[in-house]
Structure formats: structure tokens, C-alpha cells
Design a protein around this motif. Structure first.
Motif, PDB file in Angstrom:
ATOM      1  N   ASP A  95       1.067  -1.202   0.197  1.00 55.54           N
ATOM      2  CA  ASP A  95      -0.298   0.084  -0.214  1.00 55.54           C
ATOM      3  C   ASP A  95       0.789   0.930   0.248  1.00 55.54           C
ATOM      4  OD1 ASP A  95       0.978  -1.114   2.282  1.00 55.54           O
ATOM      5  OD2 ASP A  95      -0.173   0.701   3.462  1.00 55.54           O
ATOM      6  N   LEU A  96       2.137   1.136   0.267  1.00 59.29           N
ATOM      7  CA  LEU A  96       3.380   2.066   0.643  1.00 59.29           C
ATOM      8  C   LEU A  96       3.589   3.049  -1.080  1.00 59.29           C
ATOM      9  CD1 LEU A  96       4.847   1.645   3.482  1.00 59.29           C
ATOM     10  CD2 LEU A  96       3.134   3.353   3.187  1.00 59.29           C
ATOM     11  N   ARG A  97       3.630   1.878  -1.521  1.00 60.12           N
ATOM     12  CA  ARG A  97       4.191   1.723  -3.673  1.00 60.12           C
ATOM     13  C   ARG A  97       3.743   0.450  -4.505  1.00 60.12           C
ATOM     14  NH1 ARG A  97       7.821   1.178   0.235  1.00 60.12           N
ATOM     15  NH2 ARG A  97       9.665   0.824   0.893  1.00 60.12           N
ATOM     16  N   PRO A  98       2.518   0.868  -4.331  1.00 57.64           N
ATOM     17  CA  PRO A  98       1.193   0.421  -4.768  1.00 57.64           C
ATOM     18  C   PRO A  98       1.539   0.186  -6.482  1.00 57.64           C
ATOM     19  CG  PRO A  98       0.399   2.432  -4.523  1.00 57.64           C
ATOM     20  CD  PRO A  98       2.008   2.384  -4.032  1.00 57.64           C
ATOM     21  N   ASP A  99       2.655   0.645  -7.230  1.00 59.46           N
ATOM     22  CA  ASP A  99       2.844   0.446  -8.206  1.00 59.46           C
ATOM     23  C   ASP A  99       3.993  -0.911  -8.931  1.00 59.46           C
ATOM     24  OD1 ASP A  99       5.073   1.588  -7.801  1.00 59.46           O
ATOM     25  OD2 ASP A  99       4.947   3.259  -9.471  1.00 59.46           O
ATOM     26  N   LEU A 100       4.009  -1.945  -9.718  1.00 58.88           N
ATOM     27  CA  LEU A 100       4.714  -2.546  -9.680  1.00 58.88           C
ATOM     28  C   LEU A 100       6.235  -2.084  -9.799  1.00 58.88           C
ATOM     29  CD1 LEU A 100       3.216  -4.701 -12.295  1.00 58.88           C
ATOM     30  CD2 LEU A 100       3.139  -5.066  -9.793  1.00 58.88           C
ATOM     31  N   SER A 101       6.545  -0.873  -9.819  1.00 54.57           N
ATOM     32  CA  SER A 101       7.600  -0.306  -9.352  1.00 54.57           C
ATOM     33  C   SER A 101       8.126  -0.220  -7.941  1.00 54.57           C
ATOM     34  CB  SER A 101       8.625   0.607 -10.243  1.00 54.57           C
ATOM     35  OG  SER A 101       7.232   1.960  -9.939  1.00 54.57           O
ATOM     36  N   GLY A 102       7.409  -0.854  -6.623  1.00 52.91           N
ATOM     37  CA  GLY A 102       7.578  -0.628  -5.997  1.00 52.91           C
ATOM     38  C   GLY A 102       8.068  -1.884  -5.180  1.00 52.91           C
ATOM     39  N   VAL A 107      12.244  -6.047  -4.391  1.00 58.18           N
ATOM     40  CA  VAL A 107      12.629  -6.834  -4.229  1.00 58.18           C
ATOM     41  C   VAL A 107      14.185  -7.213  -4.858  1.00 58.18           C
ATOM     42  CG1 VAL A 107      12.814  -9.333  -6.615  1.00 58.18           C
ATOM     43  CG2 VAL A 107      10.530  -8.421  -6.276  1.00 58.18           C
ATOM     44  N   GLU A 108      14.442  -6.502  -5.477  1.00 52.17           N
ATOM     45  CA  GLU A 108      15.657  -5.552  -5.104  1.00 52.17           C
ATOM     46  C   GLU A 108      16.844  -5.573  -4.053  1.00 52.17           C
ATOM     47  OE1 GLU A 108      19.654  -5.773  -6.788  1.00 52.17           O
ATOM     48  OE2 GLU A 108      17.406  -5.762  -8.112  1.00 52.17           O
ATOM     49  N   ALA A 109      15.606  -4.566  -2.946  1.00 51.41           N
ATOM     50  CA  ALA A 109      16.083  -4.846  -1.792  1.00 51.41           C
ATOM     51  C   ALA A 109      16.540  -5.845  -1.268  1.00 51.41           C
ATOM     52  CB  ALA A 109      15.321  -4.171  -0.670  1.00 51.41           C
ATOM     53  N   MET A 110      15.556  -6.744  -1.351  1.00 51.48           N
ATOM     54  CA  MET A 110      15.663  -8.664  -0.413  1.00 51.48           C
ATOM     55  C   MET A 110      16.974  -9.497  -1.351  1.00 51.48           C
ATOM     56  SD  MET A 110      14.368 -11.108   1.755  1.00 51.48           S
ATOM     57  CE  MET A 110      14.307 -12.551   2.315  1.00 51.48           C
ATOM     58  N   LEU A 111      16.680  -8.924  -2.279  1.00 51.11           N
ATOM     59  CA  LEU A 111      17.354  -9.326  -3.393  1.00 51.11           C
ATOM     60  C   LEU A 111      19.194  -9.067  -2.726  1.00 51.11           C
ATOM     61  CD1 LEU A 111      17.005  -9.652  -6.556  1.00 51.11           C
ATOM     62  CD2 LEU A 111      17.005 -11.400  -5.212  1.00 51.11           C
ATOM     63  N   GLN A 112      19.631  -7.858  -2.721  1.00 51.18           N
ATOM     64  CA  GLN A 112      20.929  -7.339  -1.736  1.00 51.18           C
ATOM     65  C   GLN A 112      21.079  -7.820  -0.281  1.00 51.18           C
ATOM     66  OE1 GLN A 112      20.694  -2.535  -2.222  1.00 51.18           O
ATOM     67  NE2 GLN A 112      20.413  -2.960  -4.322  1.00 51.18           N
ATOM     68  N   ALA A 113      19.914  -7.637   0.119  1.00 49.11           N
ATOM     69  CA  ALA A 113      20.051  -8.362   1.975  1.00 49.11           C
ATOM     70  C   ALA A 113      20.540 -10.333   1.726  1.00 49.11           C
ATOM     71  CB  ALA A 113      18.212  -8.736   2.255  1.00 49.11           C
ATOM     72  N   LEU A 114      19.665 -10.846   0.698  1.00 48.84           N
ATOM     73  CA  LEU A 114      20.237 -12.442   0.926  1.00 48.84           C
ATOM     74  C   LEU A 114      21.443 -11.970   0.354  1.00 48.84           C
ATOM     75  CD1 LEU A 114      16.778 -13.462  -1.032  1.00 48.84           C
ATOM     76  CD2 LEU A 114      17.953 -14.366   1.170  1.00 48.84           C
ATOM     77  N   GLY A 159      10.025 -12.125  -9.461  1.00 47.28           N
ATOM     78  CA  GLY A 159      11.134 -11.504  -8.829  1.00 47.28           C
ATOM     79  C   GLY A 159      12.203 -12.867  -7.967  1.00 47.28           C
ATOM     80  N   LEU A 160      11.411 -13.159  -6.832  1.00 45.44           N
ATOM     81  CA  LEU A 160      12.727 -13.938  -5.656  1.00 45.44           C
ATOM     82  C   LEU A 160      13.106 -15.302  -6.365  1.00 45.44           C
ATOM     83  CD1 LEU A 160      13.889 -12.948  -3.163  1.00 45.44           C
ATOM     84  CD2 LEU A 160      12.245 -11.088  -4.209  1.00 45.44           C
ATOM     85  N   GLU A 161      11.753 -15.736  -7.131  1.00 43.70           N
ATOM     86  CA  GLU A 161      12.012 -17.732  -7.161  1.00 43.70           C
ATOM     87  C   GLU A 161      12.942 -17.041  -8.518  1.00 43.70           C
ATOM     88  OE1 GLU A 161       7.374 -18.453  -7.304  1.00 43.70           O
ATOM     89  OE2 GLU A 161       7.998 -19.236  -4.998  1.00 43.70           O
ATOM     90  N   SER A 162      12.502 -16.304  -9.612  1.00 43.38           N
ATOM     91  CA  SER A 162      13.073 -16.771 -10.847  1.00 43.38           C
ATOM     92  C   SER A 162      14.864 -16.050 -10.070  1.00 43.38           C
ATOM     93  CB  SER A 162      13.201 -15.313 -11.917  1.00 43.38           C
ATOM     94  OG  SER A 162      13.715 -14.019 -10.968  1.00 43.38           O
TER      95      SER A 162
END
Length: 192
Positions: A95-102, A107-114, A159-162
Motif C-alpha cells: 500500500d505504500l508503493r502500490p505500483d509494480l516499480s515498488g 525485490v531488489e532490496a531483498m536480493l541485496q540482503a540475501l 522476482g525472488l523465485e526467478s
């Protein structure tokens, strides 16, 4: 009724029968979810009932500071030393960044954390699905249309599964029904 939605209906009926004592309850591994404010989780304690931990490493973007990363790493090392498994989760707010770019940003932040953490353990569930990372969704999404929230969630999962991280939804079926809807795409990833 479609297979994932039908499966959820069957699981709900089974849980009702179990609560009434009409059917035995299956044994379920007990895990703990944790984030830096919970402190160390001490999975090596002889009194610990937990078989593993799910550690928060992302929330929106910019969450995993060096001190939070060090805390998370310490928990993983403790789990490994105790012979326990670990996975990771991201707390997300479509709800804070509702478009797909959010979703793409998260996804990018999670991948960087991983990338900064030891690889998560993949766990196979009795329904045959695998999970290594979770998306935690709790906030109400007032004003964001259900199809938009669903598209955002599916974008995050895909995004994560890919990138090779099988994902699960860390939400209640009631939350999912109220804020997203019970579609096959979401139901197939819901673990209750």
C-alpha cells in the motif's frame, strides 16, 4: 472450485475437525520468527522448542543496516551451531508503493540482503511445495484495489523465485481474503 482454493477449504474443514477432537492433529515443527529488536534467539538452549528460525532481513528498502546484518548473521550462526535450519523474510507494505516499480524495488532490496547472508534453507512442506524466503504482509491496504495488491505480491514472489529463492506468503488466509482475494495464484503459495 479451483485446486488451491479447494485445498484451503479442505484444510479449514480439517482444522475444525481437529479442534473438535474428531481427528488427530498432525505434528508441526515449531519455528520462531525474529528481527533485531527481539534480541538473540538462543536456538542452542536445551529448553528451546524451536526447530528453526525465520529471520527478518528486509522491510521496504534500506532496512539491512550493518548492525542489523550482524545481528541476523549471529542468529544464523547460532542456528547452524545448534543443528537448526533458518530462512529469511521481508516485511512488505504494497500500500505504500502500490505500483509494480515498488514491488521491483523491494525485490531488489531483498536480493541485496540475501547476498549479504548465508543461503537460506529450503524446506519442503507436506503438500510438496518448497520455501526458503517469505513475504510477511500484515498491514491493511485501505484504498488499494485488490487486483493491484495481488499483482504487487505476485511480482515480488516471481522476482525472488526467478533468482532461485522459492517463496511463501506469511499471512493468514483471512488477511489474504480481505485484502487480496483468494485466487489460485495466491492460494498456491499460502502456508497455514
Amino acid at each position: 472450485m479451483s485446486p488451491p482454493t479447494e485445498e484451503l477449504r479442505k484444510r479449514r474443514q480439517q482444522r475444525r475437525r481437529q479442534r473438535r477432537g474428531e481427528e488427530p492433529r498432525a505434528l508441526v515443527e515449531q519455528w520462531i520468527d525474529a528481527y533485531w529488536r527481539t534480541g538473540d534467539i538462543h536456538l542452542d538452549s536445551p529448553d528451546s522448542p524451536f526447530k528453526g528460525c525465520i529471520i527478518k532481513i528486509a522491510e521496504g528498502v534500506g532496512y539491512l543496516t550493518e548492525s542489523r546484518k550482524n545481528w541476523a548473521y549471529t542468529q544464523v550462526m547460532g542456528a547452524e551451531a545448534a543443528g537448526k535450519r533458518w530462512q529469511y523474510y521481508a516485511y512488505s507494505r504494497p500500500d505504500l508503493r502500490p505500483d509494480l516499480s515498488g514491488a521491483d524495488s523491494e525485490v531488489e532490496a531483498m536480493l541485496q540482503a540475501l547476498d549479504r547472508m548465508p543461503p537460506p534453507n529450503v524446506v519442503r512442506y507436506c503438500d510438496g511445495s518448497d520455501v526458503a524466503v517469505w513475504i510477511d504482509l500484515e498491514a491493511d491496504h485501505v484504498g488499494t484495489p485488490k487486483p493491484q495488491v495481488e499483482a504487487w505480491i505476485l511480482r515480488w514472489l516471481e522476482g525472488l523465485e526467478s533468482e532461485g529463492f522459492p517463496c511463501g506468503l506469511y499471512v493468514s488466509d483471512r488477511w489474504l481474503d480481505e485484502w487480496v482475494g483468494l485466487s489460485d495464484a495466491t492460494m498456491s503459495r499460502l502456508f497455514t
